[in-house]
Design a protein around this motif. Sequence first.
Motif, PDB file in Angstrom:
ATOM      1  N   GLU A   1       0.550   4.889  -5.061  1.00 15.38           N
ATOM      2  CA  GLU A   1      -0.027   6.214  -4.794  1.00 15.38           C
ATOM      3  C   GLU A   1      -1.040   6.584  -5.866  1.00 15.38           C
ATOM      4  OE1 GLU A   1       3.317   8.865  -4.412  1.00 15.38           O
ATOM      5  OE2 GLU A   1       3.457   8.493  -2.254  1.00 15.38           O
ATOM      6  N   HIS A   2      -0.708   6.313  -7.105  1.00 17.84           N
ATOM      7  CA  HIS A   2      -1.622   6.666  -8.193  1.00 17.84           C
ATOM      8  C   HIS A   2      -2.910   5.864  -8.108  1.00 17.84           C
ATOM      9  CE1 HIS A   2      -3.216   7.163 -12.274  1.00 17.84           C
ATOM     10  NE2 HIS A   2      -2.711   8.375 -12.138  1.00 17.84           N
ATOM     11  N   ALA A   3      -2.792   4.565  -7.854  1.00 20.23           N
ATOM     12  CA  ALA A   3      -3.988   3.714  -7.736  1.00 20.23           C
ATOM     13  C   ALA A   3      -4.845   4.159  -6.559  1.00 20.23           C
ATOM     14  CB  ALA A   3      -3.588   2.253  -7.570  1.00 20.23           C
ATOM     15  N   ALA A   4      -4.205   4.393  -5.426  1.00 14.21           N
ATOM     16  CA  ALA A   4      -4.959   4.792  -4.231  1.00 14.21           C
ATOM     17  C   ALA A   4      -5.622   6.145  -4.445  1.00 14.21           C
ATOM     18  CB  ALA A   4      -4.034   4.837  -3.023  1.00 14.21           C
ATOM     19  N   HIS A   5      -4.918   7.051  -5.077  1.00 15.58           N
ATOM     20  CA  HIS A   5      -5.484   8.377  -5.355  1.00 15.58           C
ATOM     21  C   HIS A   5      -6.693   8.259  -6.272  1.00 15.58           C
ATOM     22  CE1 HIS A   5      -5.793  12.616  -6.257  1.00 15.58           C
ATOM     23  NE2 HIS A   5      -5.754  12.312  -7.537  1.00 15.58           N
ATOM     24  N   ALA A   6      -6.538   7.476  -7.332  1.00 18.94           N
ATOM     25  CA  ALA A   6      -7.632   7.325  -8.290  1.00 18.94           C
ATOM     26  C   ALA A   6      -8.832   6.651  -7.648  1.00 18.94           C
ATOM     27  CB  ALA A   6      -7.168   6.523  -9.503  1.00 18.94           C
ATOM     28  N   LEU A   7      -8.597   5.607  -6.877  1.00 18.68           N
ATOM     29  CA  LEU A   7      -9.696   4.896  -6.225  1.00 18.68           C
ATOM     30  C   LEU A   7     -10.369   5.775  -5.181  1.00 18.68           C
ATOM     31  CD1 LEU A   7      -8.071   1.374  -5.862  1.00 18.68           C
ATOM     32  CD2 LEU A   7      -9.768   2.102  -7.540  1.00 18.68           C
ATOM     33  N   ASN A   8      -9.582   6.564  -4.454  1.00 19.32           N
ATOM     34  CA  ASN A   8     -10.123   7.454  -3.432  1.00 19.32           C
ATOM     35  C   ASN A   8     -10.919   8.587  -4.065  1.00 19.32           C
ATOM     36  OD1 ASN A   8     -10.399   8.441  -0.705  1.00 19.32           O
ATOM     37  ND2 ASN A   8      -8.889  10.001  -1.231  1.00 19.32           N
ATOM     38  N   GLU A   9     -10.397   9.161  -5.132  1.00 25.85           N
ATOM     39  CA  GLU A   9     -11.041  10.299  -5.784  1.00 25.85           C
ATOM     40  C   GLU A   9     -12.328   9.890  -6.492  1.00 25.85           C
ATOM     41  OE1 GLU A   9      -9.565  12.553  -9.492  1.00 25.85           O
ATOM     42  OE2 GLU A   9      -8.815  13.672  -7.771  1.00 25.85           O
TER      43      GLU A   9
ATOM     44  N   PHE B   1      -1.834  -5.811  -4.466  1.00 27.99           N
ATOM     45  CA  PHE B   1      -1.831  -4.450  -4.997  1.00 27.99           C
ATOM     46  C   PHE B   1      -3.038  -3.663  -4.511  1.00 27.99           C
ATOM     47  CE2 PHE B   1      -2.490  -1.180  -8.233  1.00 27.99           C
ATOM     48  CZ  PHE B   1      -1.226  -0.614  -8.281  1.00 27.99           C
ATOM     49  N   MET B   2      -4.221  -4.284  -4.587  1.00 27.29           N
ATOM     50  CA  MET B   2      -5.443  -3.591  -4.159  1.00 27.29           C
ATOM     51  C   MET B   2      -5.439  -3.324  -2.666  1.00 27.29           C
ATOM     52  SD  MET B   2      -7.215  -2.627  -6.607  1.00 27.29           S
ATOM     53  CE  MET B   2      -8.586  -2.085  -5.599  1.00 27.29           C
ATOM     54  N   SER B   3      -4.939  -4.259  -1.881  1.00 24.10           N
ATOM     55  CA  SER B   3      -4.890  -4.071  -0.438  1.00 24.10           C
ATOM     56  C   SER B   3      -3.983  -2.905  -0.077  1.00 24.10           C
ATOM     57  CB  SER B   3      -4.399  -5.347   0.252  1.00 24.10           C
ATOM     58  OG  SER B   3      -4.266  -5.139   1.628  1.00 24.10           O
ATOM     59  N   VAL B   4      -2.811  -2.875  -0.680  1.00 22.85           N
ATOM     60  CA  VAL B   4      -1.873  -1.785  -0.409  1.00 22.85           C
ATOM     61  C   VAL B   4      -2.455  -0.460  -0.892  1.00 22.85           C
ATOM     62  CG1 VAL B   4       0.409  -0.857  -0.967  1.00 22.85           C
ATOM     63  CG2 VAL B   4       0.153  -3.279  -0.405  1.00 22.85           C
ATOM     64  N   ALA B   5      -3.064  -0.468  -2.068  1.00 19.89           N
ATOM     65  CA  ALA B   5      -3.656   0.758  -2.610  1.00 19.89           C
ATOM     66  C   ALA B   5      -4.781   1.255  -1.703  1.00 19.89           C
ATOM     67  CB  ALA B   5      -4.173   0.529  -4.030  1.00 19.89           C
ATOM     68  N   ASP B   6      -5.611   0.346  -1.215  1.00 21.92           N
ATOM     69  CA  ASP B   6      -6.715   0.731  -0.349  1.00 21.92           C
ATOM     70  C   ASP B   6      -6.205   1.334   0.962  1.00 21.92           C
ATOM     71  OD1 ASP B   6      -9.524   0.853   0.352  1.00 21.92           O
ATOM     72  OD2 ASP B   6      -9.077  -0.759   1.785  1.00 21.92           O
ATOM     73  N   LYS B   7      -5.217   0.691   1.566  1.00 27.22           N
ATOM     74  CA  LYS B   7      -4.660   1.197   2.823  1.00 27.22           C
ATOM     75  C   LYS B   7      -3.947   2.525   2.612  1.00 27.22           C
ATOM     76  CE  LYS B   7      -4.235  -3.320   4.915  1.00 27.22           C
ATOM     77  NZ  LYS B   7      -3.364  -4.391   5.365  1.00 27.22           N
ATOM     78  N   THR B   8      -3.479   2.735   1.426  1.00 27.58           N
ATOM     79  CA  THR B   8      -2.739   3.956   1.119  1.00 27.58           C
ATOM     80  C   THR B   8      -3.667   5.105   0.743  1.00 27.58           C
ATOM     81  OG1 THR B   8      -0.942   2.570   0.321  1.00 27.58           O
ATOM     82  CG2 THR B   8      -0.865   4.871  -0.309  1.00 27.58           C
ATOM     83  N   SER B   9      -4.890   4.817   0.348  1.00 30.29           N
ATOM     84  CA  SER B   9      -5.782   5.878  -0.133  1.00 30.29           C
ATOM     85  C   SER B   9      -6.045   6.940   0.918  1.00 30.29           C
ATOM     86  CB  SER B   9      -7.098   5.301  -0.664  1.00 30.29           C
ATOM     87  OG  SER B   9      -7.836   4.708   0.368  1.00 30.29           O
ATOM     88  N   VAL B  10      -6.118   6.561   2.181  1.00 32.28           N
ATOM     89  CA  VAL B  10      -6.321   7.539   3.241  1.00 32.28           C
ATOM     90  C   VAL B  10      -5.113   8.467   3.332  1.00 32.28           C
ATOM     91  CG1 VAL B  10      -6.583   7.823   5.733  1.00 32.28           C
ATOM     92  CG2 VAL B  10      -7.848   6.026   4.543  1.00 32.28           C
ATOM     93  N   GLU B  11      -3.937   7.878   3.285  1.00 33.41           N
ATOM     94  CA  GLU B  11      -2.706   8.664   3.322  1.00 33.41           C
ATOM     95  C   GLU B  11      -2.618   9.588   2.107  1.00 33.41           C
ATOM     96  OE1 GLU B  11       2.092   7.852   3.221  1.00 33.41           O
ATOM     97  OE2 GLU B  11       0.777   6.227   3.846  1.00 33.41           O
ATOM     98  N   LEU B  12      -3.078   9.103   0.965  1.00 32.90           N
ATOM     99  CA  LEU B  12      -2.963   9.878  -0.259  1.00 32.90           C
ATOM    100  C   LEU B  12      -3.937  11.036  -0.356  1.00 32.90           C
ATOM    101  CD1 LEU B  12      -2.183   7.239  -2.941  1.00 32.90           C
ATOM    102  CD2 LEU B  12      -0.737   8.991  -2.012  1.00 32.90           C
TER     103      LEU B  12
END
Length: 160
Positions: free
Chosen positions: A62-70, A95-106
């Motif tokens: 969640e933190h990675a996806a949030h940071a990458l999305n923001e 890790f990056m794949s999961v973070a990327d897919k999660t960024s929309v959710e986050l």
Amino acid sequence: MSDNKLIEAYNDLMGHLYEVMDDGIHSLANALEKAKEKTSEIGGVTQEELSKISDYVKRDVEHAAHALNEDGTDDLSEWLKFDIDLIENFALDAFMSVADKTSVELAKLKTLAEQNTYHSGEVTGPGTFVCDQCNKEIAFKTTSVIPKCPACGADTFVRC
């Protein structure tokens, strides 16, 4: 459970999460439950330990996806605060794949992601953390157990 066993369980769960997320469109919560089931089948950890590890993986993703999305960037080096070539024994693509897919959710969970606090004794993925008390930075290049602050002995950190 030893630190090495916790680290191995974290990496196993992350690998299973990557597989589940790659199978189709799942929310992070649903994918994490499926990944926990697969990790549980391997054995070696109790359900309580698996729940803790699952919480750690969820927090990091969640933190990675949030940071990458923001930030609007896909630069993992900037998020980790060190060169990704220094990462050892970590499924970076997963890790990056999961973070990327999660960024929309986050994007919907922005407030929650900003409140992530890391505690000594917890397991985390690679990254740089700052002590809440003295601002000492500690960096992990592999999945690690968070120690007490080496400067002041405090127990809480935030990812920088």
